[in-house]
Scaffold this active site. Structure first.
Site, PDB file in Angstrom:
ATOM      1  CG  ASP A 105       3.066  -4.971  -6.278  1.00  0.00           C
ATOM      2  OD1 ASP A 105       3.531  -5.927  -6.161  1.00  0.00           O
ATOM      3  OD2 ASP A 105       2.486  -4.204  -6.869  1.00  0.00           O
ATOM      4  CG  ASP A 106      -1.053  -5.332  -8.436  1.00  0.00           C
ATOM      5  OD1 ASP A 106      -1.486  -5.374  -7.404  1.00  0.00           O
ATOM      6  OD2 ASP A 106      -0.863  -4.427  -9.523  1.00  0.00           O
ATOM      7  CE1 TYR A 109      -1.533  -5.316  -3.854  1.00  0.00           C
ATOM      8  CE2 TYR A 109      -1.879  -2.452  -3.284  1.00  0.00           C
ATOM      9  CZ  TYR A 109      -2.251  -3.533  -4.484  1.00  0.00           C
ATOM     10  OH  TYR A 109      -2.618  -3.724  -5.879  1.00  0.00           O
ATOM     11  CG  ASP A 132       0.348   7.222   0.301  1.00  0.00           C
ATOM     12  OD1 ASP A 132       0.119   7.964  -0.331  1.00  0.00           O
ATOM     13  OD2 ASP A 132       0.753   8.349   1.691  1.00  0.00           O
TER      14      ASP A 132
HETATM   15  C1  GDL Z   1      -1.244  -0.578  -7.302  1.00  0.00           C
HETATM   16  C2  GDL Z   1       0.519  -1.084  -7.714  1.00  0.00           C
HETATM   17  C3  GDL Z   1       0.955   0.379  -8.129  1.00  0.00           C
HETATM   18  C4  GDL Z   1       0.028   1.273  -8.728  1.00  0.00           C
HETATM   19  C5  GDL Z   1      -0.118   1.548  -7.907  1.00  0.00           C
HETATM   20  C6  GDL Z   1      -1.202   3.166  -8.826  1.00  0.00           C
HETATM   21  C7  GDL Z   1       1.280  -0.866  -5.112  1.00  0.00           C
HETATM   22  C8  GDL Z   1       1.523  -2.271  -4.518  1.00  0.00           C
HETATM   23  N1  GDL Z   1       0.881  -1.891  -6.435  1.00  0.00           N
HETATM   24  O1  GDL Z   1      -1.651  -1.168  -7.448  1.00  0.00           O
HETATM   25  O2  GDL Z   1       2.778  -1.137  -8.842  1.00  0.00           O
HETATM   26  O3  GDL Z   1       1.307   2.189  -9.335  1.00  0.00           O
HETATM   27  O4  GDL Z   1      -1.506   0.351  -8.009  1.00  0.00           O
HETATM   28  O5  GDL Z   1      -1.792   2.073 -10.023  1.00  0.00           O
HETATM   29  O6  GDL Z   1       0.088   0.265  -4.971  1.00  0.00           O
END
Ligand code: GDL
Length: 461
Positions: A125-126, A173, A233
């Site tokens: 992610d990210d 995601y 979540d």
């Molecule tokens: C996100 C990040 C997470 C972060 C959340 C809220 C995922 C898979 N990745 O995108 O690390 O804490 O947002 O800011 O959720």
């Protein structure tokens, strides 16, 4: 062996430490594991973005003292019947085409498994978009490169640790990231085809922070990825805005959703001590044949949280006061009932002449005084960690209520209905000043999500 099955093992329900910011300490993690156990939850996913060795420096093994901390967490999990999952996020710079890189990844996961982690996860992610030239020549797409790495890790796990499960967090995601849609996203389709059956898939719902997750949205996803997702979540995550805190219940997910998923891992508030209600209510949602209504679960959770609120200096807190506090810091797009009613009262007062305020005015003042008393009592909490975790928000609440009381006191004496209120207690620059606040005034967002230049943007000042 779990990785070989199309639908992987029993549901994993619990918490992901998956936020940006200061990772939790060993003491906090132990407290978390106790809470998970108490709520009937069974999983803890270790994924703090700012553990350097989880992400930015993923290749580096843990030192002896760091390893001792991770071992202690795994031990605490084992004692409490909680499965510990260690996540690694190598995507910032992993060269998928180089076998040595995957070997390094596997060696790192070996280290944490030897420290007691039951399962592993690879998170993508990210990440900045795109592939290196070398990876593009070898794999063509991001999905193919990520699946190749994950499949090799799965092979190694199957050989060395057959009971271990492997979770995969995709780069796309949530529904909003899927272009042009979940059903037609080339990335998701390719992951669905190429990711080995048995590797589990993480998903945050229609959005990164999903107020609601309809079961139908997950059914559509399952058709594409060929497996049940596990929810990551973010309902209670607050790392994206330091002014938010979420003490409300786990909600917005119909019980029918449980059949569609392989579990829920809640990524909650960065402040561990504030996560009691989210975890308690998640437990009720996962555990009960017919989960209670969110408000009922909330009431039970605030009652169960009460023992944490013992005070020194003679103050005692009541369940209702914890509920009152939590109503003001509830959920991303929702205030709790008492905060909603307070705002509704304020709207009425703002729109009426003071001689018509009557019962609403008296109720508003009464609630204001209750809030102020509560804020004062909280400063006497025995549990100073809980107090310090709440402090910035409690301070803001108190200051806001004081401002409203000052306005209420001034308004009946205003020279005319259009008169504007000001006080040396609230000076420009000191009250709600700073960069982000200036930008909010220049470019405010309305309730529909539109940014429109504010009045100050049009003046020369
Ligand atoms: C996100 C990040 C997470 C972060 C959340 C809220 C995922 C898979 N990745 O995108 O690390 O804490 O947002 O800011 O959720």
């Amino acid at each position: 062996m779990s990785l070989a099955r199309t639908e992987a093992g029993s549901p994993l329900n619990g918490v992901v430490e998956g936020f940006y910011g200061r990772p939790w300490t060993l003491r906090q993690r132990r407290a978390l594991i106790d809470w998970l156990h108490g709520a009937g939850l069974n999983a803890y996913l270790y994924a703090p973005k700012d553990d350097l060795k989880h992400r930015a420096l993923w290749r580096e093994p843990y030192t002896r003292s760091e390893a001792a901390g991770l071992r202690a967490v795994a031990d605490a999990c084992r004692k409490r019947g909680v499965q510990s999952i260690y996540a690694i996020a190598p995507g910032l710079d992993l060269a998928a085409a180089r076998p040595k890189e995957t070997a390094t990844l596997i060696a790192k996961l070996d280290q944490v498994r030897r420290l007691g982690a039951s399962h592993c996860a690879i998170l993508w992610d990210d990440l900045p978009a795109g592939l290196s030239e070398e990876d593009r020549r070898m794999y063509g797409t991001v999905a193919a490169a990520q699946c190749a790495v994950a499949n090799r890790v799965a092979d190694a796990l199957e050989r060395d640790s057959p009971a271990s499960r492997l979770l995969f967090c995709p780069t796309v995601y949530c529904g909003r990231m899927a272009e042009p849609s979940v059903r037609q996203s080339p990335y998701l389709r390719e992951v669905g085809e190429k990711l080995r059956p048995g590797i589990e898939f993480l998903w945050t719902g229609p959005h990164i922070v999903s107020e609601a997750i309809p079961a139908s949205s997950i059914r559509a996803l399952r058709q594409v990825i060929g497996r049940k997702p596990i929810l990551w979540d973010n309902l209670h995550a607050n790392d994206y805005d330091s002014r938010r805190l979420y003490l409300g219940p786990y909600t917005g997910r119909a019980p029918a959703l449980r059949q569609e998923i392989g579990g829920v891992l809640l990524n909650p508030n960065c402040q561990l001590e504030t996560n009691f209600v989210p975890i308690h209510t998640l437990g009720a949602w996962c555990r009960c044949a017919r989960p209670p209504a969110a408000r009922t679960a909330f009431r039970k959770a605030t009652a169960a949280w009460l023992p944490a609120f013992t005070c020194r200096g003679g103050a005692t807190l009541e369940i209702d006061e914890i509920g009152l506090l939590a109503d003001f810091f509830y959920l991303p797009s929702e205030l709790g009932n008492r905060a909603k009613a307070y705002v509704a009262d304020l709207k009425r007062l703002l729109g009426a002449a003071p001689d018509q305020w009557g019962a609403v005015g008296r109720r508003f003042e009464r609630t204001s005084r209750r809030i102020l008393a509560l804020c004062d009592k909280l400063t006497q909490l025995d549990d100073r960690d809980l107090l310090y975790a709440l402090y910035p928000r409690v301070w803001e609440l108190k200051e806001t209520v004081l401002l409203l009381l000052a306005w209420i006191a001034w308004r009946p004496h205003a020279p005319n209905p259009k008169a504007r209120f000001r006080s040396p207690d609230y000076r420009p620059g000191i009250f709600r000043g700073g960069f982000a606040a200036s930008i909010e005034r220049l470019l405010p967002m309305d309730d529909a999500g539109f940014f429109t230049p504010g009045v100050w943007a049009q003046s020369d000042e």
